[in-house]
Enzyme design. Structure first.
Site, PDB file in Angstrom:
ATOM      1  CD  GLU A   1      -4.220  39.480  -9.608  1.00  0.00           C
ATOM      2  OE1 GLU A   1      -4.064  39.509  -8.388  1.00  0.00           O
ATOM      3  OE2 GLU A   1      -5.234  39.002 -10.162  1.00  0.00           O
TER       4      GLU A   1
ATOM      5  CE  LYS B   1      -5.618  40.993  -5.164  1.00  0.00           C
ATOM      6  NZ  LYS B   1      -5.504  39.638  -5.765  1.00  0.00           N
TER       7      LYS B   1
ATOM      8  CB  CYS C   1      -7.784  40.339  -9.020  1.00  0.00           C
ATOM      9  SG  CYS C   1      -8.451  38.709  -9.427  1.00  0.00           S
TER      10      CYS C   1
END
Length: 260
Positions: free
Chosen positions: A40, A112, A150
């Site tokens: 990321e 995300k 994440c």
């Protein structure tokens, strides 16, 4: 099938970050990898997300992604990396993973959806959640990959949706913020997502001090096949669709589950 995990120590110098990505991609390709995954915020990272993130954001056809596509094509390797993508909302960007094939063509992108508003951080102040919750899966070299970012790792329903969509390897591209028990949680959650979905999990992370490092490849039985430790670097490891199929036959959870 050989893949590579590239653990970075990205900073605010985009050109320097791209140079390391290029070097690691070349090394992965020389070692026989058909795909290399980076963390990321691979192309731009700081200790906290701030107003500079939307300021440096670019569209997916902008210079940063064009350079990533060129790196993939130059080394004839598929490449996955986290970028800061412009959104339609002033002052907020998307935290996006983008995948390019060895011809430089875009294979997939994922914005995300679970933003890190926890542990004193407020990612959503400057980052906009992805508008789609559909699982993002792409195929390369006979293997199906699912994309997660994440904090997504703490939401098992996303990993399950990717497995339901056919993913055999989950690429969890991360910058896992340090803190109390955070390394233990990182390792445990990567392992849990692998076991409960009978998939490989490639958790590729930023190195300290901005993150915890410890990029890992966990197999469908929960065995850690690779651990990069704390330093930046790139390592290759084999994944096998046949192993996924064998484990799913031994533990037929997808046929046996009662709750959807």
């Amino acid at each position: 099938m050989r893949i590579a995990l590239g653990q970075l120590e990205s900073g605010a110098d985009i050109r320097a970050n791209l140079a390391v990505i290029d070097r690691f991609a070349a090394e992965a390709a020389r070692d026989g990898a058909v795909l290399v995954a980076f963390p990321e915020y691979a192309t731009y990272e700081k200790k906290k997300v701030d107003a500079t993130f939307p300021a440096v954001a670019e569209p997916l056809d902008g210079p940063v992604c064009r350079e990533l596509a060129d790196i993939a094509a130059r080394h004839r390797i598929a490449l996955v990396a986290g970028v800061v993508e412009t959104s339609d909302e002033p002052g907020r960007a998307y935290n996006t993973l983008v995948a390019f094939g060895p011809d430089g063509g875009q294979l997939a992108f994922y914005r995300k959806i679970h933003l890190f508003d926890a542990q004193g951080f407020g990612e959503s102040t400057f980052i906009k959640p992805g508008p789609s919750i559909d699982p993002v899966v792409f195929e390369h070299g006979g293997v199906r990959y699912g994309l997660m970012t994440c904090y997504d790792l703490r939401f098992p329903e996303l990993a399950r949706s990717l497995a339901d969509a056919g993913a055999q390897v989950l690429l969890v591209c991360s910058s896992w913020v340090p803190g109390e028990h955070k390394t233990e949680q990182w390792l445990a959650l990567n392992t849990a997502r692998a076991i409960e979905n009978s998939v490989y999990v490639a958790g590729v992370c930023q190195a300290p001090p901005v993150s915890v490092g410890r990029s890992v490849l966990v197999d469908p039985m929960g065995v850690v096949e690779l651990d990069l430790g704390l330093d930046p670097g790139v390592r290759t490891v084999d994944v096998s669709p046949e192993t996924v199929a064998r484990v799913r036959e031994s533990f037929p959870m997808f046929r046996q589950r009662r709750l959807q």
